[in-house]
Motif scaffolding. Structure first.
Motif, PDB file in Angstrom:
ATOM      1  N   PHE A   1       0.838  -1.201   0.000  1.00  0.00           N
ATOM      2  CA  PHE A   1       0.000   0.000   0.000  1.00  0.00           C
ATOM      3  C   PHE A   1       0.876   1.255   0.000  1.00  0.00           C
ATOM      4  O   PHE A   1       0.629   2.203  -0.752  1.00  0.00           O
TER       5      PHE A   1
ATOM      6  N   LEU B   1       2.497   2.688  -3.343  1.00  0.00           N
ATOM      7  CA  LEU B   1       1.716   3.307  -4.411  1.00  0.00           C
ATOM      8  C   LEU B   1       2.371   4.606  -4.866  1.00  0.00           C
ATOM      9  O   LEU B   1       2.908   5.364  -4.059  1.00  0.00           O
TER      10      LEU B   1
ATOM     11  N   ASN C   1       0.714   7.143  -6.263  1.00  0.00           N
ATOM     12  CA  ASN C   1      -0.202   8.190  -5.814  1.00  0.00           C
ATOM     13  C   ASN C   1      -1.480   7.552  -5.289  1.00  0.00           C
ATOM     14  O   ASN C   1      -1.900   6.498  -5.769  1.00  0.00           O
ATOM     15  N   LEU C   2      -2.085   8.195  -4.300  1.00  0.00           N
ATOM     16  CA  LEU C   2      -3.370   7.761  -3.756  1.00  0.00           C
ATOM     17  C   LEU C   2      -4.305   8.962  -3.776  1.00  0.00           C
ATOM     18  O   LEU C   2      -4.080   9.947  -3.072  1.00  0.00           O
TER      19      LEU C   2
ATOM     20  N   LEU D   1      -7.837  10.324  -2.897  1.00  0.00           N
ATOM     21  CA  LEU D   1      -9.002  10.054  -2.057  1.00  0.00           C
ATOM     22  C   LEU D   1     -10.058  11.120  -2.334  1.00  0.00           C
ATOM     23  O   LEU D   1      -9.844  12.300  -2.043  1.00  0.00           O
TER      24      LEU D   1
ATOM     25  N   LEU E   1      -0.595   4.546   5.221  1.00  0.00           N
ATOM     26  CA  LEU E   1      -1.171   5.815   4.782  1.00  0.00           C
ATOM     27  C   LEU E   1      -0.286   6.993   5.179  1.00  0.00           C
ATOM     28  O   LEU E   1      -0.070   7.917   4.385  1.00  0.00           O
TER      29      LEU E   1
ATOM     30  N   VAL F   1      -0.322  11.365  -1.192  1.00  0.00           N
ATOM     31  CA  VAL F   1      -1.755  11.265  -0.910  1.00  0.00           C
ATOM     32  C   VAL F   1      -2.406  12.589  -1.289  1.00  0.00           C
ATOM     33  O   VAL F   1      -1.925  13.657  -0.917  1.00  0.00           O
TER      34      VAL F   1
END
Length: 229
Positions: free
Chosen positions: A70, A73, A75-76, A78, A122, A131
């Motif tokens: 996780f 990644l 880019n995340l 949300l 995260l 993020v």
């Protein structure tokens, strides 16, 4: 049919609320695996079959491989929908939630234990600047074409300018599908092409575009050129 569906939903809702973490409900009603009642955390951690594992919330069962993947990644993104009535609270889309034992106040993502102890990676992603917290108007999944192009499309391309060529044959004639783009160029190229048309509305009546392939090709600006060779 509408009446029967309504009665079924009412009965299912009553069953979920009364015995949400029972073995029977967890095994037969899929949404029960996504529900976290802050006033029943012990049963949630012990019996809920999906969400505690997804969030790495069970101390003795935390999956380090899941966290590593996780946090790797690129880019995340949300996306929180301002009028979301499916995710409760809507801040869940940003990993915010209620404190254990109460339904208020809403705890911002950065203040949750999931974030501060970095159970899923995260915080590591956020510290690396990968993020992206996005807030858009509309109901659950009700994203417009303009918001999709603004907030999603730029992350579907590589960091550097790239050029890809792939040969394909359509009705026996070769052609080259060429992609020329850069992340910043892509974001800017949609300024004059934005639309508030909802491409997703979160309802069962939504009809996908006739060609999903062509739809995403249009979004990322892939140009099709006839091969002159």
């Amino acid at each position: 049919m509408v009446l029967q569906s309504g009665i079924f939903c009412i009965l299912a809702d009553a069953l979920i609320r009364s015995e949400i973490y029972s073995d029977y409900v967890q095994a037969h009603l899929a949404p029960s695996g996504y529900l976290k009642f802050p006033n029943d955390i012990p049963h949630y951690l012990e019996k809920c079959r999906f969400l505690p594992k997804l969030n790495n919330e069970i101390p003795q069962e935390r999956n380090t491989t899941y966290k590593e993947r996780f946090s790797s990644l690129q880019n995340l993104v949300l996306i929180m929908f301002e009028n979301d009535n499916v995710l409760i609270p809507k801040e869940t889309a940003w990993f915010g939630y209620y404190p254990d034992g109460a339904f208020e106040p809403i705890v911002p993502a950065h203040q949750t234990v999931l974030y501060t102890e970095d159970w899923i990676g995260l915080k590591a992603l956020d510290d690396a600047g990968r993020v992206h917290f996005v807030n858009v108007s509309g109901g659950h999944l009700g994203i417009s074409r303009s918001d999709m192009k603004k907030h999603v499309v730029p992350f579907l391309v590589d960091e550097a300018s790239i050029q890809k060529h792939s040969n394909a044959r359509v009705h026996g004639h070769p052609r080259t599908i060429t992609q020329h783009y850069h992340r910043k160029q892509v974001a800017g190229s949609f300024i004059d092409e934005t639309s508030n048309e909802r491409i997703l509305d979160g309802s069962s009546s939504y009809q996908w575009p006739s060609s999903v392939k062509n739809f995403f090709r249009e979004l990322v600006g892939i140009a099709e050129e006839n091969d002159s060779d």
